[in-house]
Design an enzyme around this catalytic site. Structure first.
Site: not given
Lengths: 434, 434
Positions: A326-327, A261, A258, A360, A419, A236
């Site tokens: 990500e954030h 984590h 962050q 979150d 075709h 993350s």
């Protein structure tokens, strides 16, 4: 005490380039073979193989994998009413936000030729929820609610059991409150294989979502194509772009939220204010001391934390786009003037009260977000992940006639006279359609 | 003469189940290792490795990979005006259809809390166009136009060179007419690796789209995560659901237009009319004789063709959904009454004048479609493949205050007190923000 490594941009361009190049997902990994072996074992031996790996990796010999009604009841007895009340607010907000992502079928006419696009939900989806000692009810909400909002009829949750063979009660209550009754006590690569191929008791799904550890991620990559997957999640990340108006204590707290984590979690501050950078660094040192997960957060901040000083916020936004976080927190005087410059970011938190943990749990947008720079091309988990489209084509005879020469020309040029014939035959008399 | 294998449903349920289970993408393949070696070689040795594999697999030693202006001019001199005219009509129709897929940013307020979703195009996309002796200008149109419609600024085309080091002139003209100037003479796994990682002269992309052979497909799977990919394409398929109103000659022609692609191509007719089945079989035998690609089509029809007799069209639509065909033709008396039953199909061709080749070239919808049953979860290539979303979250103090207890509760329960602190600190006095 200097807590975070400091670089300047553009001065330390080379080093920053190296850091950026080192992120992201490797094509192969020394664990790929083990993961593929597990998957093939489950494919060939079904439930028996799943039980074997559950015994080996989760340390528990189970008779069955499905969570019983009894176990749900036990879970409800263990969690408090306060939890259920907060959980329900989270579910309401997440559901409201994701319902706004829903789309309509459409069709259009060009002369009398109709074309269009039909949206249908996937039939069956599996959500992976990490387990072990920690509880992740928010992962349940963020994976299950968008699927149900999209109209998926069957949503199942899988989560690894603890050594007593139980799934965390908060996870179970979250599943039931979100609207899921089918929960299996399986984790790791064996869970992904069971969802992809099905077993004697678990019906296979069309898509697997939700983040897991590296084995889960490698297994998701392996079964991609057999089923769909949401993304390959890595560590993350948060990136904060702040000018001198930023609050150092808020910024430090958000960076640490962050960092706690995972030692591999990445926390970055980009700022044009040297004073802010210094104050944040001091705050980090202060706040770190009080954290329960102090060791994890310290390792993360020391090894993967970074402050980058830039000449101005414009240079900062360029770096943000290269990082594709990500954030992303945008903490500048006029955030909505800078927002259009931000091309690559999973979730964008604007202003001093939009702390990352808000996203979150409660804000509504999804917390399953692209990591490792993949926000260049990937999106937050959303209802589009749980639908698929079909094109429709309905041409009348005159519409086909108006372009039949073009089709025939292009088909013959590609060497495909079958075709061309399929068009020609519709305009030539023959025994059947006179 | 019986051309197509015949089964009845539900009578031959077991056999049909086996056929359905045998489709789709395998997790690993004996060619995976070779492909991974090529990719790693390109990753580590760049252009030199690409040139080496081009010499080995395409049989030509090249000095440079970029197609020159000169080569574009030569290509324009080789193709006819008729081709350019048909190509332009195709581009117009495909562009019009795909522009309708475009989406808007949106935001919403709940009290004074703003959330929303921002849409941005990918920055750079690579389109793989098969090469060799055949020309595939339609592949260029179908991959490039949606990317440009979505707003992608840089779209590049790669296609393997012939033994003289040239790319097919129709492909080149299609690229330029579609709006692409950057075309590279590379194919196979080495092309995918070059696009994913970049080389000395080729800038890496964010996403790779377009179908290729099995080496291309395995390479796309390998680099998925480093970049995005559209899908893992398998053999092409058509499934026709017809009642007694169907024209046997049209149906046979459409089945053959699929079969001529590839011995592995799959052509299936599901019908409740035994008479229609017999007539189609006779027509197949007749029409096969006249095809240039007779051998390919015969192998495909004999080995992978199938007629399934069903009791009624309702049972037929259930089978369609289980098959989840790439191309689906709905040839029944009231097609729009059956349409809502169809959950899984890439493109749906409705009525007797919507022959499948119409969708390959001119109708507007994309011809890059999910194969092998993946229409259960995947969609035609569309503008959503070329954008990504960012969530935005902008909470005011009072909005955060109204749910701060819930965030703190859920964060602490997940063992993340750093998350809780990030909210608490915003409501506690401290040295910086008084």
């Amino acid at each position: 005490m200097i807590v975070m490594r400091k670089l300047s941009y553009p001065r330390d361009r080379g080093e920053i380039n190296n850091l950026l190049a080192g992120r992201g997902f490797a094509v192969a990994d020394e664990r790929t073979e083990l993961v593929n072996d597990i998957i093939n074992d489950v494919l060939n031996n079904g439930e028996q193989a799943v039980l074997k790996y559950t015994a080996r990796f989760d340390g528990i010999e189970l008779d069955g994998l499905l969570v019983s009604d009894e176990e749900f009841k036990d879970a409800y007895n263990k969690v408090g009413d306060d939890f259920i009340s907060s959980l329900k607010k989270s579910i309401v907000n997440v559901r409201e936000f994701h319902r706004k992502q829903l789309r309509q079928n459409w069709f259009t006419y060009k002369n009398s030729a109709m074309t269009g696009q039909i949206i249908k939900p996937l039939a069956r989806v599996g959500a992976y929820v990490p387990g072990g000692r920690a509880a992740y009810p928010s992962s349940v909400v963020m994976t299950v609610i968008p699927a149900l909002a999209a109209g998926v009829k069957e949503v199942v949750v899988v989560s690894p059991p603890d050594k007593e063979g139980r799934i965390n009660p908060y996870t179970l209550v979250a599943a039931r409150e979100a609207g899921v009754d089918e929960v299996y006590k399986i984790g790791g690569a064996q869970a992904i294989a069971a969802l992809a191929y099905g077993t004697e008791t678990i019906k296979g799904v069309d898509k697997i979502v939700g983040p897991g550890n590296i084995y889960v991620t490698l297994a998701k990559k392996a079964v991609f194509g057999v089923v769909d997957i949401d993304m390959l999640a890595g560590p993350s990340e948060v990136l904060i772009l702040a000018d001198s108006s930023g609050h150092p204590d808020y910024i430090a707290a958000d960076l640490l939220s962050q960092a706690e984590h995972d030692p591999l979690a990445i926390s970055v501050l980009i700022t044009d204010s040297e004073l802010l950078a210094e104050k944040v660094d001091k705050e980090l040192a202060l706040q770190l001391k009080g954290l329960n997960r102090k060791e994890i957060a310290t390792t993360s901040i020391n090894e993967n934390g970074l402050i980058i000083l830039v000449d101005d916020i414009k240079a900062g936004s360029e770096l943000v786009n290269r990082f594709a976080p990500e954030h992303f927190e945008l903490l500048v005087k006029e955030p909505f003037a800078i927002l259009p410059e931000i091309d690559n970011a999973g979730a964008i938190f604007i202003g001093e009260y939009s702390s990352e943990p808000l996203g979150d749990y409660l804000a509504g947008p999804n917390h399953v977000l692209p990591t490792g720079g993949t926000a260049r091309f990937a999106s937050p988990l959303n209802t589009d992940d749980f639908i698929k489209k079909s094109s429709i084509i309905y041409y009348q005879k005159k519409d086909l006639a108006s372009i039949s020469d073009d089709i025939i020309q292009l088909a013959e040029l590609e060497g495909l006279d079958g075709h061309a014939n399929a068009v020609k035959i519709r305009f030539e008399g023959n025994e059947f359609n006179d």
